[in-house]
Design a protein around this motif. Structure first.
Motif, PDB file in Angstrom:
ATOM      1  N   SER A 332      26.304  66.995  54.413  1.00 39.87           N
ATOM      2  CA  SER A 332      27.655  66.760  54.695  1.00 39.87           C
ATOM      3  C   SER A 332      27.705  65.487  55.444  1.00 39.87           C
ATOM      4  CB  SER A 332      28.440  67.774  55.514  1.00 39.87           C
ATOM      5  OG  SER A 332      27.677  68.141  56.604  1.00 39.87           O
ATOM      6  N   THR A 333      28.902  64.813  55.843  1.00 42.69           N
ATOM      7  CA  THR A 333      29.397  63.839  56.679  1.00 42.69           C
ATOM      8  C   THR A 333      28.460  62.654  56.377  1.00 42.69           C
ATOM      9  OG1 THR A 333      27.888  64.467  58.605  1.00 42.69           O
ATOM     10  CG2 THR A 333      30.277  65.091  58.347  1.00 42.69           C
ATOM     11  N   PRO A 334      28.101  62.236  55.352  1.00 40.71           N
ATOM     12  CA  PRO A 334      27.302  60.982  54.851  1.00 40.71           C
ATOM     13  C   PRO A 334      27.911  59.737  55.269  1.00 40.71           C
ATOM     14  CG  PRO A 334      28.528  61.654  52.872  1.00 40.71           C
ATOM     15  CD  PRO A 334      28.715  62.669  53.901  1.00 40.71           C
ATOM     16  N   VAL A 335      27.122  58.864  56.202  1.00 40.87           N
ATOM     17  CA  VAL A 335      27.878  57.519  56.641  1.00 40.87           C
ATOM     18  C   VAL A 335      27.058  56.521  56.304  1.00 40.87           C
ATOM     19  CG1 VAL A 335      28.917  56.472  58.497  1.00 40.87           C
ATOM     20  CG2 VAL A 335      28.641  59.078  58.376  1.00 40.87           C
ATOM     21  N   TRP A 336      27.474  55.653  55.550  1.00 43.12           N
ATOM     22  CA  TRP A 336      26.611  54.295  55.168  1.00 43.12           C
ATOM     23  C   TRP A 336      26.303  53.428  56.286  1.00 43.12           C
ATOM     24  CZ3 TRP A 336      27.097  53.816  49.307  1.00 43.12           C
ATOM     25  CH2 TRP A 336      26.085  52.916  49.105  1.00 43.12           C
ATOM     26  N   SER A 337      24.909  52.903  56.517  1.00 41.20           N
ATOM     27  CA  SER A 337      24.570  51.904  57.710  1.00 41.20           C
ATOM     28  C   SER A 337      25.390  50.738  57.421  1.00 41.20           C
ATOM     29  CB  SER A 337      23.073  51.847  57.579  1.00 41.20           C
ATOM     30  OG  SER A 337      22.647  50.920  58.659  1.00 41.20           O
ATOM     31  N   PRO A 338      25.608  50.287  58.727  1.00 42.83           N
ATOM     32  CA  PRO A 338      26.285  48.802  58.534  1.00 42.83           C
ATOM     33  C   PRO A 338      25.365  47.877  58.067  1.00 42.83           C
ATOM     34  CG  PRO A 338      25.855  49.488  60.759  1.00 42.83           C
ATOM     35  CD  PRO A 338      25.662  50.642  60.045  1.00 42.83           C
ATOM     36  N   ARG A 339      23.992  47.860  57.954  1.00 39.04           N
ATOM     37  CA  ARG A 339      22.809  47.213  57.508  1.00 39.04           C
ATOM     38  C   ARG A 339      23.091  47.360  55.852  1.00 39.04           C
ATOM     39  NH1 ARG A 339      19.071  45.587  61.461  1.00 39.04           N
ATOM     40  NH2 ARG A 339      17.358  45.585  59.820  1.00 39.04           N
ATOM     41  N   GLY A 340      23.256  48.543  55.474  1.00 35.34           N
ATOM     42  CA  GLY A 340      23.442  48.792  53.959  1.00 35.34           C
ATOM     43  C   GLY A 340      22.208  49.293  53.315  1.00 35.34           C
ATOM     44  N   ASP A 341      21.178  49.500  54.325  1.00 32.95           N
ATOM     45  CA  ASP A 341      19.947  50.031  53.666  1.00 32.95           C
ATOM     46  C   ASP A 341      19.825  51.530  53.656  1.00 32.95           C
ATOM     47  OD1 ASP A 341      19.960  49.936  56.534  1.00 32.95           O
ATOM     48  OD2 ASP A 341      17.791  49.564  56.766  1.00 32.95           O
ATOM     49  N   LEU A 342      20.308  52.341  54.591  1.00 32.68           N
ATOM     50  CA  LEU A 342      20.340  53.981  54.702  1.00 32.68           C
ATOM     51  C   LEU A 342      21.722  54.683  54.768  1.00 32.68           C
ATOM     52  CD1 LEU A 342      17.911  53.775  57.720  1.00 32.68           C
ATOM     53  CD2 LEU A 342      17.216  54.313  55.355  1.00 32.68           C
ATOM     54  N   ILE A 343      21.560  55.821  54.499  1.00 35.90           N
ATOM     55  CA  ILE A 343      22.956  56.679  54.608  1.00 35.90           C
ATOM     56  C   ILE A 343      22.210  57.788  55.454  1.00 35.90           C
ATOM     57  CG2 ILE A 343      24.054  58.316  53.354  1.00 35.90           C
ATOM     58  CD1 ILE A 343      23.918  56.525  50.683  1.00 35.90           C
ATOM     59  N   ALA A 344      23.211  58.089  56.738  1.00 39.90           N
ATOM     60  CA  ALA A 344      23.200  59.040  57.647  1.00 39.90           C
ATOM     61  C   ALA A 344      23.704  60.099  56.929  1.00 39.90           C
ATOM     62  CB  ALA A 344      23.416  58.652  59.055  1.00 39.90           C
ATOM     63  N   PHE A 345      23.326  61.474  57.496  1.00 38.66           N
ATOM     64  CA  PHE A 345      24.053  62.900  56.942  1.00 38.66           C
ATOM     65  C   PHE A 345      23.679  63.611  57.958  1.00 38.66           C
ATOM     66  CE2 PHE A 345      19.796  62.284  55.252  1.00 38.66           C
ATOM     67  CZ  PHE A 345      19.258  63.492  55.504  1.00 38.66           C
ATOM     68  N   THR A 346      24.621  64.831  57.824  1.00 39.82           N
ATOM     69  CA  THR A 346      24.228  66.296  58.346  1.00 39.82           C
ATOM     70  C   THR A 346      23.744  67.177  57.408  1.00 39.82           C
ATOM     71  OG1 THR A 346      26.099  65.829  59.761  1.00 39.82           O
ATOM     72  CG2 THR A 346      25.180  68.089  59.771  1.00 39.82           C
ATOM     73  N   LYS A 347      22.723  67.904  57.585  1.00 42.66           N
ATOM     74  CA  LYS A 347      22.046  68.692  56.696  1.00 42.66           C
ATOM     75  C   LYS A 347      22.026  70.039  57.413  1.00 42.66           C
ATOM     76  CE  LYS A 347      17.959  69.282  53.681  1.00 42.66           C
ATOM     77  NZ  LYS A 347      16.690  68.709  53.263  1.00 42.66           N
ATOM     78  N   GLN A 348      22.573  71.173  56.627  1.00 46.13           N
ATOM     79  CA  GLN A 348      22.260  72.535  57.111  1.00 46.13           C
ATOM     80  C   GLN A 348      21.249  73.558  56.160  1.00 46.13           C
ATOM     81  OE1 GLN A 348      26.070  74.694  57.435  1.00 46.13           O
ATOM     82  NE2 GLN A 348      24.948  76.419  58.396  1.00 46.13           N
ATOM     83  N   THR A 349      20.252  73.782  56.826  1.00 44.37           N
ATOM     84  CA  THR A 349      19.298  74.451  56.115  1.00 44.37           C
ATOM     85  C   THR A 349      18.570  75.332  57.017  1.00 44.37           C
ATOM     86  OG1 THR A 349      17.322  74.135  54.839  1.00 44.37           O
ATOM     87  CG2 THR A 349      17.412  72.682  56.401  1.00 44.37           C
ATOM     88  N   ALA A 350      18.190  76.592  56.472  1.00 44.08           N
ATOM     89  CA  ALA A 350      17.645  77.796  57.237  1.00 44.08           C
ATOM     90  C   ALA A 350      18.183  77.978  58.828  1.00 44.08           C
ATOM     91  CB  ALA A 350      16.300  77.381  57.395  1.00 44.08           C
ATOM     92  N   GLY A 351      19.357  77.890  58.591  1.00 45.50           N
ATOM     93  CA  GLY A 351      20.155  78.051  60.076  1.00 45.50           C
ATOM     94  C   GLY A 351      20.260  77.236  60.925  1.00 45.50           C
TER      95      GLY A 351
END
Length: 427
Positions: A332-351
């Protein structure tokens, strides 16, 4: 207004044959650079305050290790004079900052700094700034940015602000207000009175303006708010539900997900001048959390069209919708880096909730932070640091982490705080 002027950069009479000190922030594990920051001379307590803010900014970045002042051998009395470099090499200060603060006849504050390479015996940079009393903290942040950039080759991020949701009161009756602060947690002020629920504030990428959601009349409305003037403008009154509006890179559009009468959540872009909307996805699934790439050509979003929420990328016109995440868990909540090279995100797994980054094609996924109920990453304008919120000890608090995942910092706020959004560098 802050006025900057460069000070003359002069070399010592004889320079050792070595390159000026610098940090390579692209090599992964970076050992913090030992740096000495002397109290700025003059201005009574103001000089010590400014140098203290500079030191705190650099230390929080994780790239610098300010040396305890009790170890200093030379006591700087004239910040314009060439330091005794041998005294600073003895305590392994690879860089030295000296400076001064004074009051001008017109009432303005004059602050200047010099950055020295102690082992090369050379001044690396120097500037002076003129500001009114209200902007002295900003001067300190600007000086820290200048030092950061000179030593790393990367833009700094200290002269910025963060807008967020301030939460106070009992858990079952939280008062939520729009608030803004300096990136280090100082100078908090409130932008709404808490009489209605406010959510998802997001900064414009090129001016001091935010978009956010409000439930003033029980229905979701999207507003634009000018930070400095307080002028507010209704973007739209959307029946049903609206989710997470964000600006386009040129600030001319907002992109959001809307829940329409057919019960599906799809992504729409709205032109802020004409108020016309363009539908970008037409799915029977839940498409949400869109974020533009910094050049405006692409959009990252989440969709559960494959069975559970994963990350997708499409053209800004909705074309070429392609899944890029294939890991276990829910994204969830993906956000593109202002540098254009990465995407940040939230991940829910195994609690657990994780804050991570991946390349724009989905490869190279790295988890930077793991905890209980943490989400909502936002990028510093230089693309080197993330801020997010973590729910612990009864309520959410703000946390930052750099791209190594090793430098995690708590951001002080008076109350609970959630949903941060980082501003561009101030002008």
């Amino acid at each position: 207004m802050i006025v900057a002027m460069a000070l003359g950069v002069t070399a010592a009479a004889t320079l050792p044959a070595r390159a000026l000190v610098e940090l390579n922030v692209n090599k992964g594990n970076v050992e913090p650079l030992p740096i000495a920051i002397s109290d700025f001379q003059g201005g009574d307590a103001l000089g010590a305050e400014i140098s203290g803010i500079v030191s705190a900014d650099l230390k929080r970045s994780g790239l610098f290790a300010p040396i305890d002042k009790s170890a200093f051998i030379e006591k700087i009395s004239n910040p314009d004079a060439t330091p005794r470099f041998e005294d600073w090499k003895v305590i392994n200060a690879q860089a030295l900052v000296t400076g001064s603060v004074s009051k001008e006849a017109d009432g303005r504050v004059r602050a200047q700094y010099r950055l020295w390479d102690t082992f090369a015996g050379q001044q690396m940079s120097g500037e002076q700034f003129f500001a009114n009393d209200a902007n002295t903290r900003r001067v300190a942040h600007i000086i820290a940015d200048a030092i950061y950039e000179r030593l790393t080759g990367e833009k700094g991020y200290f002269d910025t602000r963060v807008v967020f949701i301030d939460e106070s009161g009992a858990k079952n009756a939280r008062k939520k207000r729009l608030a803004i602060m300096d990136q280090d947690g100082a100078n908090i002020r409130y932008l709404s009175d808490g009489r209605s629920i406010v959510l998802t504030p997001r900064f414009s990428p090129n001016r001091q303006e935010i978009t956010y959601m409000s439930y003033e009349s029980g229905q979701p409305k999207v507003y634009l708010l000018q930070i400095e003037t307080g002028q507010r403008e209704l973007v739209g009154d959307f029946p049903g539900m609206t989710f997470a509006p964000r600006f386009s890179p040129d600030g001319q559009k907002v992109i959001m997900s809307l829940l329409r009468d057919d019960g599906n959540s799809n992504i729409f872009a709205m032109d802020l001048r004409s108020r016309s909307t363009t539908r970008l996805t037409n799915s029977t699934a839940i498409d949400t959390s869109p974020s533009y790439s910094p050049d405006g050509s692409k959009v990252v979003f989440t969709s559960d069209r494959g069975g559970r929420a994963q990350i997708y990328v499409m053209g800004a016109d909705g074309s070429g919708q392609t899944r890029i995440s294939f890991g276990d868990g829910v994204y969830s909540t993906p956000v593109w880096s202002p540098r254009g090279d990465l995407i940040a995100f939230t991940k829910q797994t195994a609690g657990e909730f994780q804050i991570g980054v991946m390349r724009v094609d989905g490869s190279g996924e790295r988890i930077l932070s793991t905890g209980f109920q943490q989400e909502g990453p936002t990028w510093a304008p230089n693309g080197r640091v993330l801020m997010f919120f973590r729910d612990s000890a009864g309520g959410p608090k703000l946390v930052s982490v750099d791209l190594t995942g090793r430098n995690e910092q708590s951001i002080p706020t008076a109350n609970f705080a959630s949903d941060p959004a980082w501003s561009p560098l101030l002008e």
